[in-house]
Design an enzyme around this catalytic site. Structure first.
Site, short mmCIF file in Angstrom:
data_model
loop_
_atom_site.label_atom_id
_atom_site.label_comp_id
_atom_site.label_asym_id
_atom_site.label_seq_id
_atom_site.Cartn_x
_atom_site.Cartn_y
_atom_site.Cartn_z
CG ASP A 10 -1.60 1.28 1.49
OD1 ASP A 10 -2.31 1.73 0.58
OD2 ASP A 10 -1.42 1.85 2.58
CG MET A 11 0.96 3.65 -3.01
SD MET A 11 2.65 3.73 -3.52
CE MET A 11 2.81 5.46 -3.79
CG ASP A 12 -1.44 7.77 0.26
OD1 ASP A 12 -0.79 8.82 0.33
OD2 ASP A 12 -1.91 7.32 -0.80
N GLY A 45 -5.08 2.90 -3.60
CA GLY A 45 -6.37 3.45 -3.99
C GLY A 45 -6.22 4.59 -4.99
CE LYS A 197 -5.07 -0.66 -1.72
NZ LYS A 197 -4.10 -0.07 -0.79
CG ASN A 223 -7.69 1.16 1.05
OD1 ASN A 223 -7.22 1.34 2.18
ND2 ASN A 223 -7.14 1.69 -0.01
#
Length: 270
Positions: A10-12, A45, A197, A223
């Site tokens: 995941d990024m954030d 996302g 995801k 998410n």
């Protein structure tokens, strides 16, 4: 010990620190994992445009690199730009969600395959979405879009104290019709039933001939739950929501403390 072949990040709140940067230790760990032949996949996302500078910074730009954007609604080969998979909703779905959002008094925006980021008005979190991803925003009355207009996802976006009670009022059937995930305190995302995801990472792994038990997934928010449930090794960040920590096999350090680097060093490089 399992030989892991793919790590989905995941990024954030996971790969990125609060200021939007990736630490040198994390970059180094990612490079070393790639040198061992492990696929490193960003699973976010965000729209693909919002991933590009990070893909470039990490060197994940070849024809052997893949990225999941829009919470898995779109899987792309980064080098060739080919869509490996896309799962969409319709203009009619958007009209429905928009009508509900107006009833419950929550702001909204959406992503269209043709028009990109669209919104009926310039609200605070729509501007935030535009700016963190560096993308244009088109103001448009959603009801003017055709019923068969291709929509990637629609989002309810508002202050947490407005969004949370709004979410409670969503029609119950939405949870059967769509994938509904909270990606941030101020973002609720509504996607194709098959878009999440977990399905995204699963499809990509199948495409690459990689088994679930050879996959590590790392995340922090609602998410990310589907991909943590799918993964052979599921990892929650130290800063993750408690319900995400509860489903994870392992809890790493926070995104400010090189949590991703720690996972790679412990489970891939050790």
């Amino acid at each position: 010990m399992t030989m892991y072949k793919l790590i989905a990040l995941d990024m954030d709140g996971t790969l990125l620190r609060g200021d939007g940067t990736i630490s040198e230790r994390t970059k180094s760990a990612i490079q070393q994992a790639r040198q061992k032949g492990v696929k490193v996949v960003l699973a976010s996302g965000r729209p693909i445009e919002g991933l590009e500078r990070y893909l470039t910074e990490l060197g994940l730009t070849t024809d052997d690199d893949y990225a999941l954007s829009y919470n898995g609604a779109l899987i792309k080969n980064v080098g060739t730009r080919e869509n490996i998979c896309s799962q969409l909703i319709s203009g009619k779905d958007l009209h429905d969600v928009y009508a509900v959002s107006q009833q419950i008094g929550v702001n909204t925006h959406a992503f269209s395959t043709e028009l990109g980021l669209i919104s009926p008005k310039l609200s605070h979190y729509t501007v935030h979405e535009r700016d963190i991803n560096g993308i244009p925003l088109t103001l448009i009355d959603f009801n003017e879009l055709a019923e068969d207009h291709q929509i990637i996802k629609v989002m309810l976006v508002d202050e947490p104290e407005i969004l949370s009670p709004g979410v409670e009022q969503l029609p119950v059937d939405y949870y059967d019709r769509f994938t509904v995930v909270r990606s941030a305190p101020f973002f609720l995302e509504i996607l194709n039933k098959n878009s999440n995801k977990g399905n995204g990472v699963s499809m990509l792994a199948d495409y690459l001939g990689i088994k679930a038990e050879e996959v590590i997934c790392v995340g922090d928010a609602g998410n990310d739950a589907h991909m943590l449930e799918y993964a052979g090794l599921s990892v929650a960040m130290g800063n993750a929501f408690d319900d995400i920590k509860a489903i994870a096999d392992y809890v790493t350090h926070s995104n400010e403390e090189d949590g991703v680097a720690h996972v790679i060093e412990k489970f891939i490089l050790a």
